[in-house]
Design a protein around this motif. Structure first.
Motif, PDB file in Angstrom:
ATOM      1  N   PRO A 273       0.841  -1.197   0.000  1.00 28.56           N
ATOM      2  CA  PRO A 273       0.000   0.000   0.000  1.00 28.56           C
ATOM      3  C   PRO A 273       0.883   1.258   0.000  1.00 28.56           C
ATOM      4  CG  PRO A 273      -0.694  -1.554   1.709  1.00 28.56           C
ATOM      5  CD  PRO A 273       0.597  -2.062   1.146  1.00 28.56           C
ATOM      6  N   LEU A 274       0.441   2.288  -0.646  1.00 25.57           N
ATOM      7  CA  LEU A 274       1.133   3.580  -0.784  1.00 25.57           C
ATOM      8  C   LEU A 274       2.350   3.508  -1.694  1.00 25.57           C
ATOM      9  CD1 LEU A 274       1.228   5.112   2.825  1.00 25.57           C
ATOM     10  CD2 LEU A 274      -0.284   5.736   0.975  1.00 25.57           C
ATOM     11  N   VAL A 275       3.172   2.516  -1.552  1.00 26.59           N
ATOM     12  CA  VAL A 275       4.459   2.458  -2.240  1.00 26.59           C
ATOM     13  C   VAL A 275       4.356   1.830  -3.624  1.00 26.59           C
ATOM     14  CG1 VAL A 275       6.827   1.606  -2.073  1.00 26.59           C
ATOM     15  CG2 VAL A 275       5.628   2.320  -0.014  1.00 26.59           C
ATOM     16  N   GLY A 276       3.539   0.816  -3.766  1.00 28.69           N
ATOM     17  CA  GLY A 276       3.426   0.112  -5.041  1.00 28.69           C
ATOM     18  C   GLY A 276       4.324  -1.110  -5.079  1.00 28.69           C
ATOM     19  N   VAL A 277       4.801  -1.434  -6.261  1.00 31.75           N
ATOM     20  CA  VAL A 277       5.608  -2.642  -6.460  1.00 31.75           C
ATOM     21  C   VAL A 277       7.016  -2.416  -5.931  1.00 31.75           C
ATOM     22  CG1 VAL A 277       6.582  -4.210  -8.177  1.00 31.75           C
ATOM     23  CG2 VAL A 277       4.270  -3.331  -8.474  1.00 31.75           C
ATOM     24  N   VAL A 278       7.480  -3.371  -5.130  1.00 30.15           N
ATOM     25  CA  VAL A 278       8.854  -3.356  -4.632  1.00 30.15           C
ATOM     26  C   VAL A 278       9.517  -4.675  -5.010  1.00 30.15           C
ATOM     27  CG1 VAL A 278       8.398  -1.738  -2.753  1.00 30.15           C
ATOM     28  CG2 VAL A 278       8.166  -4.178  -2.325  1.00 30.15           C
ATOM     29  N   ARG A 279      10.821  -4.619  -5.195  1.00 32.52           N
ATOM     30  CA  ARG A 279      11.569  -5.794  -5.638  1.00 32.52           C
ATOM     31  C   ARG A 279      12.496  -6.269  -4.538  1.00 32.52           C
ATOM     32  NH1 ARG A 279      15.927  -4.577 -10.047  1.00 32.52           N
ATOM     33  NH2 ARG A 279      15.474  -2.677  -8.936  1.00 32.52           N
ATOM     34  N   ARG A 280      12.648  -7.558  -4.425  1.00 34.58           N
ATOM     35  CA  ARG A 280      13.570  -8.123  -3.435  1.00 34.58           C
ATOM     36  C   ARG A 280      14.964  -7.600  -3.713  1.00 34.58           C
ATOM     37  NH1 ARG A 280      14.624 -14.440  -2.059  1.00 34.58           N
ATOM     38  NH2 ARG A 280      16.116 -14.039  -0.421  1.00 34.58           N
ATOM     39  N   ASP A 281      15.629  -7.146  -2.680  1.00 36.69           N
ATOM     40  CA  ASP A 281      16.965  -6.589  -2.788  1.00 36.69           C
ATOM     41  C   ASP A 281      17.969  -7.721  -2.689  1.00 36.69           C
ATOM     42  OD1 ASP A 281      19.188  -4.986  -2.845  1.00 36.69           O
ATOM     43  OD2 ASP A 281      18.635  -3.792  -1.105  1.00 36.69           O
ATOM     44  N   GLY A 282      18.810  -7.856  -3.663  1.00 35.95           N
ATOM     45  CA  GLY A 282      19.775  -8.942  -3.703  1.00 35.95           C
ATOM     46  C   GLY A 282      20.984  -8.734  -2.820  1.00 35.95           C
ATOM     47  N   ALA A 283      20.986  -7.666  -2.024  1.00 32.49           N
ATOM     48  CA  ALA A 283      22.146  -7.355  -1.189  1.00 32.49           C
ATOM     49  C   ALA A 283      22.290  -8.295   0.005  1.00 32.49           C
ATOM     50  CB  ALA A 283      22.058  -5.910  -0.700  1.00 32.49           C
ATOM     51  N   GLY A 284      21.400  -9.245   0.157  1.00 31.68           N
ATOM     52  CA  GLY A 284      21.463 -10.164   1.285  1.00 31.68           C
ATOM     53  C   GLY A 284      20.447  -9.808   2.345  1.00 31.68           C
ATOM     54  N   GLY A 285      20.129 -10.758   3.180  1.00 42.27           N
ATOM     55  CA  GLY A 285      19.142 -10.509   4.223  1.00 42.27           C
ATOM     56  C   GLY A 285      17.735 -10.480   3.656  1.00 42.27           C
ATOM     57  N   VAL A 286      16.825 -10.001   4.451  1.00 46.12           N
ATOM     58  CA  VAL A 286      15.424  -9.941   4.062  1.00 46.12           C
ATOM     59  C   VAL A 286      15.093  -8.473   3.800  1.00 46.12           C
ATOM     60  CG1 VAL A 286      13.075 -10.497   4.774  1.00 46.12           C
ATOM     61  CG2 VAL A 286      14.959 -11.936   5.523  1.00 46.12           C
ATOM     62  N   ALA A 287      15.138  -8.079   2.535  1.00 46.19           N
ATOM     63  CA  ALA A 287      14.931  -6.672   2.202  1.00 46.19           C
ATOM     64  C   ALA A 287      14.254  -6.530   0.845  1.00 46.19           C
ATOM     65  CB  ALA A 287      16.257  -5.932   2.191  1.00 46.19           C
ATOM     66  N   TYR A 288      13.516  -5.427   0.707  1.00 48.03           N
ATOM     67  CA  TYR A 288      12.904  -5.046  -0.560  1.00 48.03           C
ATOM     68  C   TYR A 288      13.298  -3.614  -0.858  1.00 48.03           C
ATOM     69  CZ  TYR A 288       9.865  -9.140  -0.766  1.00 48.03           C
ATOM     70  OH  TYR A 288       9.387 -10.419  -0.851  1.00 48.03           O
ATOM     71  N   ARG A 289      13.338  -3.272  -2.144  1.00 48.17           N
ATOM     72  CA  ARG A 289      13.683  -1.920  -2.586  1.00 48.17           C
ATOM     73  C   ARG A 289      12.631  -1.438  -3.578  1.00 48.17           C
ATOM     74  NH1 ARG A 289      17.652   1.291  -1.799  1.00 48.17           N
ATOM     75  NH2 ARG A 289      18.270   2.828  -3.323  1.00 48.17           N
ATOM     76  N   THR A 290      12.280  -0.148  -3.476  1.00 48.52           N
ATOM     77  CA  THR A 290      11.306   0.407  -4.403  1.00 48.52           C
ATOM     78  C   THR A 290      11.905   0.462  -5.808  1.00 48.52           C
ATOM     79  OG1 THR A 290      11.989   2.678  -3.981  1.00 48.52           O
ATOM     80  CG2 THR A 290      10.205   1.798  -2.613  1.00 48.52           C
ATOM     81  N   GLU A 291      11.053   0.311  -6.808  1.00 50.08           N
ATOM     82  CA  GLU A 291      11.516   0.344  -8.191  1.00 50.08           C
ATOM     83  C   GLU A 291      11.702   1.771  -8.689  1.00 50.08           C
ATOM     84  OE1 GLU A 291      10.326  -2.399 -11.000  1.00 50.08           O
ATOM     85  OE2 GLU A 291      11.260  -3.793  -9.617  1.00 50.08           O
ATOM     86  N   THR A 292      10.897   2.690  -8.180  1.00 53.95           N
ATOM     87  CA  THR A 292      10.940   4.085  -8.588  1.00 53.95           C
ATOM     88  C   THR A 292      11.052   4.959  -7.342  1.00 53.95           C
ATOM     89  OG1 THR A 292       8.534   4.260  -8.559  1.00 53.95           O
ATOM     90  CG2 THR A 292       9.551   3.680 -10.666  1.00 53.95           C
ATOM     91  N   PRO A 293      11.523   6.198  -7.502  1.00 55.57           N
ATOM     92  CA  PRO A 293      11.577   7.093  -6.339  1.00 55.57           C
ATOM     93  C   PRO A 293      10.186   7.281  -5.729  1.00 55.57           C
ATOM     94  CG  PRO A 293      12.842   7.996  -8.146  1.00 55.57           C
ATOM     95  CD  PRO A 293      12.094   6.812  -8.696  1.00 55.57           C
ATOM     96  N   VAL A 294      10.157   7.459  -4.425  1.00 56.25           N
ATOM     97  CA  VAL A 294       8.913   7.615  -3.675  1.00 56.25           C
ATOM     98  C   VAL A 294       8.799   9.076  -3.231  1.00 56.25           C
ATOM     99  CG1 VAL A 294       7.648   6.843  -1.636  1.00 56.25           C
ATOM    100  CG2 VAL A 294       9.042   5.221  -2.916  1.00 56.25           C
ATOM    101  N   PRO A 295       7.672   9.733  -3.496  1.00 56.75           N
ATOM    102  CA  PRO A 295       7.517  11.128  -3.059  1.00 56.75           C
ATOM    103  C   PRO A 295       7.630  11.245  -1.534  1.00 56.75           C
ATOM    104  CG  PRO A 295       5.803  10.535  -4.624  1.00 56.75           C
ATOM    105  CD  PRO A 295       6.520   9.268  -4.267  1.00 56.75           C
ATOM    106  N   LEU A 296       8.122  12.394  -1.078  1.00 60.28           N
ATOM    107  CA  LEU A 296       8.330  12.621   0.350  1.00 60.28           C
ATOM    108  C   LEU A 296       7.040  12.479   1.152  1.00 60.28           C
ATOM    109  CD1 LEU A 296      10.280  13.294   2.589  1.00 60.28           C
ATOM    110  CD2 LEU A 296       9.908  15.720   2.110  1.00 60.28           C
TER     111      LEU A 296
END
Length: 82
Positions: A8-31
């Motif tokens: 919700p609010l953020v949209g689609v996020v992708r699993r971050d391959g940097a290790g651990g359990v993390a996701y990263r937004t695909e596009t910049p998120v407004p403040l």
């Protein structure tokens, strides 16, 4: 963990391959969306880093989240969506 999820609010996020359990937004998120995350029950502990004065590093956010019973860290750039 799924490779992609929709939050919700953020949209689609992708699993971050940097290790651990993390996701990263695909596009910049407004403040205003980043500041709205703290009011979401699935999101807490938000930290924001400023952009560098010379423009080499954009502003970013990092949040601790639990969504669909899955804890993870959400990170992304702060800015206008394209």
């Amino acid at each position: 963990m799924k490779p992609f999820i929709t939050l919700p609010l953020v949209g689609v996020v992708r699993r971050d391959g940097a290790g651990g359990v993390a996701y990263r937004t695909e596009t910049p998120v407004p403040l205003d969306v980043v500041s709205g995350l703290i009011r979401e029950s699935w999101c807490s502990r938000i930290s924001v880093t400023d952009a560098s004065a010379d423009g080499q590093w954009p502003a970013e956010f990092r949040a601790m989240c639990i969504y669909e019973s899955q804890p993870f860290v959400l990170t992304g750039l702060i800015g206008r969506r394209h």
